[in-house]
Write a protein that holds these residues in place. Structure first.
Motif, PDB file in Angstrom:
ATOM      1  N   CYS A 115     -33.913  68.502  89.718  1.00 51.41           N
ATOM      2  CA  CYS A 115     -35.288  67.904  90.438  1.00 51.41           C
ATOM      3  C   CYS A 115     -36.633  68.293  89.605  1.00 51.41           C
ATOM      4  CB  CYS A 115     -35.494  68.611  91.847  1.00 51.41           C
ATOM      5  SG  CYS A 115     -34.298  68.458  93.071  1.00 51.41           S
ATOM      6  N   PHE A 116     -36.421  68.676  88.466  1.00 49.24           N
ATOM      7  CA  PHE A 116     -37.475  69.033  87.328  1.00 49.24           C
ATOM      8  C   PHE A 116     -37.284  67.800  86.434  1.00 49.24           C
ATOM      9  CE2 PHE A 116     -37.463  72.999  89.487  1.00 49.24           C
ATOM     10  CZ  PHE A 116     -39.161  73.627  89.139  1.00 49.24           C
ATOM     11  N   ALA A 117     -38.571  67.288  86.067  1.00 52.94           N
ATOM     12  CA  ALA A 117     -38.507  66.198  85.189  1.00 52.94           C
ATOM     13  C   ALA A 117     -39.910  66.730  84.235  1.00 52.94           C
ATOM     14  CB  ALA A 117     -38.665  64.958  85.518  1.00 52.94           C
ATOM     15  N   ARG A 118     -39.542  66.628  83.034  1.00 53.19           N
ATOM     16  CA  ARG A 118     -40.671  66.972  82.036  1.00 53.19           C
ATOM     17  C   ARG A 118     -41.262  65.673  81.765  1.00 53.19           C
ATOM     18  NH1 ARG A 118     -40.723  71.264  77.368  1.00 53.19           N
ATOM     19  NH2 ARG A 118     -39.753  72.435  78.841  1.00 53.19           N
ATOM     20  N   PHE A 119     -43.006  65.788  81.897  1.00 53.49           N
ATOM     21  CA  PHE A 119     -43.705  64.571  81.066  1.00 53.49           C
ATOM     22  C   PHE A 119     -43.673  64.734  79.483  1.00 53.49           C
ATOM     23  CE2 PHE A 119     -47.213  67.278  80.045  1.00 53.49           C
ATOM     24  CZ  PHE A 119     -48.319  66.584  79.447  1.00 53.49           C
ATOM     25  N   ARG A 120     -43.763  63.437  78.944  1.00 53.24           N
ATOM     26  CA  ARG A 120     -43.704  63.624  77.615  1.00 53.24           C
ATOM     27  C   ARG A 120     -44.837  63.066  76.897  1.00 53.24           C
ATOM     28  NH1 ARG A 120     -39.433  66.485  76.594  1.00 53.24           N
ATOM     29  NH2 ARG A 120     -37.901  66.171  77.840  1.00 53.24           N
ATOM     30  N   PRO A 121     -45.971  63.552  76.531  1.00 55.69           N
ATOM     31  CA  PRO A 121     -46.981  62.963  75.924  1.00 55.69           C
ATOM     32  C   PRO A 121     -46.553  62.528  74.459  1.00 55.69           C
ATOM     33  CG  PRO A 121     -47.523  65.302  76.029  1.00 55.69           C
ATOM     34  CD  PRO A 121     -46.004  65.110  76.826  1.00 55.69           C
ATOM     35  N   SER A 122     -47.361  61.936  73.633  1.00 63.58           N
ATOM     36  CA  SER A 122     -46.981  61.491  72.360  1.00 63.58           C
ATOM     37  C   SER A 122     -47.036  62.564  71.581  1.00 63.58           C
ATOM     38  CB  SER A 122     -48.143  60.361  71.917  1.00 63.58           C
ATOM     39  OG  SER A 122     -48.031  59.128  72.501  1.00 63.58           O
ATOM     40  N   ASP A 123     -47.854  63.522  71.523  1.00 61.35           N
ATOM     41  CA  ASP A 123     -47.868  64.618  70.673  1.00 61.35           C
ATOM     42  C   ASP A 123     -47.856  66.048  71.292  1.00 61.35           C
ATOM     43  OD1 ASP A 123     -48.492  66.568  68.328  1.00 61.35           O
ATOM     44  OD2 ASP A 123     -49.140  64.691  67.252  1.00 61.35           O
ATOM     45  N   TRP A 124     -47.258  66.965  71.198  1.00 62.80           N
ATOM     46  CA  TRP A 124     -47.553  68.290  72.027  1.00 62.80           C
ATOM     47  C   TRP A 124     -48.496  69.138  71.248  1.00 62.80           C
ATOM     48  CZ3 TRP A 124     -46.061  68.913  76.599  1.00 62.80           C
ATOM     49  CH2 TRP A 124     -44.948  68.414  76.993  1.00 62.80           C
ATOM     50  N   ASP A 125     -48.462  69.039  69.745  1.00 62.88           N
ATOM     51  CA  ASP A 125     -49.309  69.958  68.978  1.00 62.88           C
ATOM     52  C   ASP A 125     -50.914  69.238  68.435  1.00 62.88           C
ATOM     53  OD1 ASP A 125     -47.123  71.636  68.478  1.00 62.88           O
ATOM     54  OD2 ASP A 125     -46.078  70.174  67.271  1.00 62.88           O
ATOM     55  N   LYS A 126     -50.847  68.206  68.891  1.00 60.14           N
ATOM     56  CA  LYS A 126     -52.207  67.534  68.680  1.00 60.14           C
ATOM     57  C   LYS A 126     -52.575  66.860  70.013  1.00 60.14           C
ATOM     58  CE  LYS A 126     -51.581  67.121  63.580  1.00 60.14           C
ATOM     59  NZ  LYS A 126     -51.053  66.311  62.601  1.00 60.14           N
ATOM     60  N   PRO A 127     -52.910  67.621  70.991  1.00 59.24           N
ATOM     61  CA  PRO A 127     -53.124  66.730  72.425  1.00 59.24           C
ATOM     62  C   PRO A 127     -54.467  66.133  72.376  1.00 59.24           C
ATOM     63  CG  PRO A 127     -53.683  69.127  72.406  1.00 59.24           C
ATOM     64  CD  PRO A 127     -53.174  69.022  70.989  1.00 59.24           C
ATOM     65  N   VAL A 128     -54.220  64.760  72.933  1.00 57.41           N
ATOM     66  CA  VAL A 128     -55.351  63.847  73.314  1.00 57.41           C
ATOM     67  C   VAL A 128     -55.320  63.659  74.787  1.00 57.41           C
ATOM     68  CG1 VAL A 128     -56.247  61.458  72.809  1.00 57.41           C
ATOM     69  CG2 VAL A 128     -55.224  62.824  70.919  1.00 57.41           C
ATOM     70  N   LEU A 129     -56.511  63.998  75.469  1.00 57.87           N
ATOM     71  CA  LEU A 129     -56.573  64.017  76.807  1.00 57.87           C
ATOM     72  C   LEU A 129     -56.088  62.421  77.183  1.00 57.87           C
ATOM     73  CD1 LEU A 129     -57.220  65.157  79.546  1.00 57.87           C
ATOM     74  CD2 LEU A 129     -59.415  64.689  79.236  1.00 57.87           C
ATOM     75  N   ALA A 130     -56.530  61.577  76.937  1.00 57.65           N
ATOM     76  CA  ALA A 130     -56.153  60.119  77.467  1.00 57.65           C
ATOM     77  C   ALA A 130     -54.731  59.901  77.280  1.00 57.65           C
ATOM     78  CB  ALA A 130     -56.921  59.042  76.368  1.00 57.65           C
ATOM     79  N   ASP A 131     -54.090  60.406  76.193  1.00 58.55           N
ATOM     80  CA  ASP A 131     -52.588  60.416  76.024  1.00 58.55           C
ATOM     81  C   ASP A 131     -52.039  61.076  77.054  1.00 58.55           C
ATOM     82  OD1 ASP A 131     -50.059  59.610  74.635  1.00 58.55           O
ATOM     83  OD2 ASP A 131     -50.184  61.574  74.037  1.00 58.55           O
ATOM     84  N   TRP A 132     -52.388  62.349  77.165  1.00 55.94           N
ATOM     85  CA  TRP A 132     -51.810  63.193  78.108  1.00 55.94           C
ATOM     86  C   TRP A 132     -51.832  62.918  79.601  1.00 55.94           C
ATOM     87  CZ3 TRP A 132     -50.600  68.959  77.393  1.00 55.94           C
ATOM     88  CH2 TRP A 132     -50.292  69.247  76.318  1.00 55.94           C
TER      89      TRP A 132
END
Length: 179
Positions: free
Chosen positions: A28-45
């Motif tokens: 029942c768990f699904a992970r969200f996937r932004p473009s970059d885990w190490d250089k986070p950009v708020l709009a992308d996340w």
């Protein structure tokens, strides 16, 4: 059946992190996937969060750790009514010296009440947020607060494994929601 979206913090959650354990144990768990885990950009996340919410079959519970807790606060108005609630673990203090410079775009989260049920889980010795900061956030956000003792940043390095205490707290939180 309740669905969950796992929201790791900067760097993602490795295989020893409790979020990864919960995902492996429960479909029942699904992970969200932004473009970059190490250089986070708020709009992308935020976009990655929106996409993951849109793909859920029913309003999910967000299970956020660290930087992702600030993401939830920044996105709160846009996701209200589309999620059941938010389980927020190890909310960091963007004003702390330990806060990563790469995450500066997540600073200054809204201080108004969250428009959905939320529970904050905090550690007495989190290097990214003093207990007083977390208590203030809980009051501002009108979120519940559980302080779990000295557990560091409540991450893989804390040695919590599948973190049974956290899962019990999340299950209790979910029992009070309309899912």
């Amino acid at each position: 059946m309740t669905s969950f979206i796992t929201l790791p913090g900067i760097g993602g959650s490795g295989e020893t992190h409790w979020q990864s354990h919960w995902e492996a144990a429960d479909p029942c768990f699904a992970r969200f996937r932004p473009s970059d885990w190490d250089k986070p950009v708020l709009a992308d996340w935020r976009l990655a969060l929106e996409r993951q919410i849109d793909s859920a079959r029913s309003p999910p519970v967000l299970v956020a750790h660290s930087l992702a807790c600030l993401l939830v606060a920044h996105a709160a108005e846009q996701i209200a009514g589309r999620i059941s609630g938010a389980f927020l673990v190890a909310v960091p203090d963007p004003g702390s010296a330990a806060f990563p410079a790469a995450a500066a775009g997540f600073a200054n989260p809204p201080r108004r009440p969250l428009p959905f049920p939320a529970l904050i889980i905090a550690s007495a010795n989190d290097p990214y947020a003093a207990p007083d900061h977390v208590r203030t956030r809980a009051k501002e956000w009108k979120a519940g607060l559980v302080e779990v003792g000295a557990c560091g940043h409540i991450n893989g390095a804390s040695g919590l494994g599948a973190w049974a205490q956290g899962r019990m707290l999340m299950d209790a939180f979910c029992a009070g929601l309309r899912c």
